[in-house]
Design a protein around this motif. Structure first.
Motif, mmCIF file in Angstrom:
data_model
loop_
_atom_site.group_PDB
_atom_site.id
_atom_site.type_symbol
_atom_site.label_atom_id
_atom_site.label_comp_id
_atom_site.label_asym_id
_atom_site.label_seq_id
_atom_site.Cartn_x
_atom_site.Cartn_y
_atom_site.Cartn_z
ATOM 1 N N SER A 13 -3.155 44.718 38.179
ATOM 2 C CA SER A 13 -4.132 43.851 38.840
ATOM 3 C C SER A 13 -3.977 43.906 40.357
ATOM 4 N N LEU A 14 -2.739 43.858 40.832
ATOM 5 C CA LEU A 14 -2.509 43.891 42.279
ATOM 6 C C LEU A 14 -2.890 45.249 42.859
ATOM 7 N N ALA A 15 -2.556 46.337 42.171
ATOM 8 C CA ALA A 15 -2.873 47.666 42.676
ATOM 9 C C ALA A 15 -4.384 47.878 42.773
ATOM 10 N N THR A 16 -5.109 47.527 41.720
ATOM 11 C CA THR A 16 -6.562 47.694 41.755
ATOM 12 C C THR A 16 -7.203 46.743 42.761
ATOM 13 N N VAL A 26 -4.401 56.001 32.380
ATOM 14 C CA VAL A 26 -4.274 54.906 33.339
ATOM 15 C C VAL A 26 -5.170 55.152 34.549
ATOM 16 N N GLY A 27 -5.337 56.418 34.936
ATOM 17 C CA GLY A 27 -6.219 56.737 36.050
ATOM 18 C C GLY A 27 -7.664 56.354 35.770
ATOM 19 N N GLY A 28 -8.144 56.666 34.560
ATOM 20 C CA GLY A 28 -9.507 56.288 34.202
ATOM 21 C C GLY A 28 -9.685 54.786 34.153
ATOM 22 N N LEU A 29 -8.688 54.073 33.620
ATOM 23 C CA LEU A 29 -8.756 52.612 33.588
ATOM 24 C C LEU A 29 -8.742 52.038 35.001
ATOM 25 N N PHE A 30 -7.976 52.667 35.887
ATOM 26 C CA PHE A 30 -7.926 52.229 37.282
ATOM 27 C C PHE A 30 -9.309 52.328 37.922
ATOM 28 N N VAL A 31 -9.981 53.442 37.706
ATOM 29 C CA VAL A 31 -11.331 53.616 38.259
ATOM 30 C C VAL A 31 -12.294 52.583 37.666
ATOM 31 N N ALA A 32 -12.171 52.328 36.372
ATOM 32 C CA ALA A 32 -13.041 51.355 35.719
ATOM 33 C C ALA A 32 -12.829 49.949 36.281
ATOM 34 N N TYR A 33 -11.576 49.573 36.518
ATOM 35 C CA TYR A 33 -11.291 48.268 37.120
ATOM 36 C C TYR A 33 -11.932 48.164 38.502
ATOM 37 N N CYS A 34 -11.691 49.169 39.322
ATOM 38 C CA CYS A 34 -12.248 49.138 40.688
ATOM 39 C C CYS A 34 -13.772 49.112 40.660
ATOM 40 N N TYR A 35 -14.356 49.797 39.705
ATOM 41 C CA TYR A 35 -15.813 49.821 39.572
ATOM 42 C C TYR A 35 -16.368 48.413 39.349
ATOM 43 N N SER A 36 -15.630 47.595 38.626
ATOM 44 C CA SER A 36 -16.076 46.235 38.360
ATOM 45 C C SER A 36 -15.724 45.268 39.475
ATOM 46 N N LEU A 59 -11.014 51.738 26.476
ATOM 47 C CA LEU A 59 -10.237 52.859 26.999
ATOM 48 C C LEU A 59 -8.810 52.894 26.450
ATOM 49 N N ARG A 60 -8.217 51.724 26.161
ATOM 50 C CA ARG A 60 -6.889 51.640 25.532
ATOM 51 C C ARG A 60 -5.837 52.478 26.257
ATOM 52 N N ALA A 61 -5.851 52.442 27.575
ATOM 53 C CA ALA A 61 -4.890 53.230 28.335
ATOM 54 C C ALA A 61 -3.654 52.435 28.705
ATOM 55 N N LEU A 62 -3.753 51.101 28.670
ATOM 56 C CA LEU A 62 -2.640 50.268 29.094
ATOM 57 C C LEU A 62 -2.698 48.948 28.341
ATOM 58 N N ARG A 63 -1.562 48.481 27.872
ATOM 59 C CA ARG A 63 -1.521 47.195 27.176
ATOM 60 C C ARG A 63 -1.364 46.093 28.221
ATOM 61 N N VAL A 64 -2.379 45.247 28.329
ATOM 62 C CA VAL A 64 -2.343 44.140 29.275
ATOM 63 C C VAL A 64 -2.477 42.828 28.513
#
Length: 325
Positions: A115-118, A194-204, A272-277
């Motif tokens: 969360s902090l990184a994105t 994780v990279g794809g999930l990172f982009v998706a987070y930033c997109y939102s 995406l299931r790239a990271l368990r949050v």
């Protein structure tokens, strides 16, 4: 004539009933504490103003009680219940599991750092974009603003699908990268990483931060910026010493908003299931795979709510920016 006489007769019979009801209501109001009585039966203009404010706030208070306070109280009761399907007894076993289970602790750590990184990346992009939109006469500015704010209206599941379309095994960006580099699509696809999930987070998150920062830029005193430039300051120094202090409340507000958004994202993670949050763990605890562990899910939700509430309260001490988008 007969109808009028009948109406007058009914009215005459109802008047004593209405008077008695009015007397009973007034008597009940008079037994209320003085502040409440003055709101219901105002005596001064100040009292009437307070009644108007109370009337305007009443729908929100009802909604907050029905959709907020009551469900939260039930969630807390379930989290400390000894029984599985009814709220009976008292036990902190669910909270002990949150502290002792290494898997859940790792999920909490993933949630915080991701969360902090994105948020940091989203704020950087949103600040640069807001600066460009407000300081320069860009062509097709209206269309750009519309496109940049469009992701706000998309649910997380749709955002995840768009990431798959762009960065999946046969995605547009993946195919272009494979064509330029000669590598395999499977090696270059990052949609479910994780990279794809990172982009998706930033997109939102970027559009939400952008809305707040555009409002902050609209209140910047341009004369101070012009004065700094006329005294020989470079654009970078002008931004750091003049512009940045003026948009600081908006930056803090955008930081709070984007962190809250990152903590609450679920649909994107589910696809995406790239990271368990944390939100994914709550859903898993309520699934059949974990035996519908509602006590654990309630405890996780309670911790999530307490953290978000505390984080927001601390952040609001340092800004007056609106963060309720």
């Amino acid at each position: 004539m007969a109808a009028d006489e009948a109406t007058d007769g009914v009215r005459g019979r109802l008047q004593p009933v209405a008077a008695a009801a009015g007397t009973a209501v007034r008597g009940g109001v008079e037994r209320l504490p003085d502040p409440a009585e003055r709101v219901i039966l105002p005596r001064t203009e100040h009292d009437r103003e307070r009644r108007r404010i109370a009337a305007l706030c009443a729908p929100f208070l009802v909604l907050a009680t029905v959709a907020g306070l009551y469900p939260l109280s039930e969630m807390l009761r379930i989290s400390v219940s000894e029984a599985k399907y009814v709220t009976e007894g008292f036990s902190l076993s669910a909270y002990r599991r949150l502290l002792t289970d290494p898997y859940l602790r790792a999920s909490a750590a993933n949630t915080l750092w991701f969360s902090l990184a994105t948020t940091v990346v989203s704020l950087g992009v949103a600040t640069a974009t807001a600066h460009a939109l407000e300081k320069y006469d860009l062509p097709f500015r209206g269309a750009l603003v519309t496109l940049l704010s469009f992701p706000i209206s998309l649910p997380g599941i749709v955002a995840a699908f768009m990431i798959i379309v762009l960065f999946g095994n046969s995605g547009l960006v993946t195919n272009l990268a494979a064509w330029f580099t000669g590598r395999s699509n499977l090696d270059l696809a990052i949609a479910t990483s994780v990279g794809g999930l990172f982009v998706a987070y930033c997109y939102s998150m970027i559009p939400r931060a952008l809305l707040l920062l555009r409002g902050s830029y609209a209140e910047v005193n341009e004369r101070t910026e012009e004065a700094a430039r006329s005294l020989g300051a470079s654009p970078a120094r002008t931004f750091y010493h003049v512009t940045l202090p003026q948009i600081k409340p908006g930056l803090i507000g955008a930081f709070i908003l984007t962190v809250r958004t990152a903590l609450a994202i679920f649909g994107t993670v589910l696809i995406l299931r790239a990271l368990r949050v944390w939100t994914y763990e709550i859903d898993y605890a309520l699934s059949s795979g974990s035996g519908f562990d509602i006590q654990l899910a309630s405890a996780m939700a309670a911790v999530w709510f307490a953290f978000v509430l505390g984080f927001t309260a601390v952040g609001l001490r340092y800004t007056s920016a609106e963060v309720g988008l």
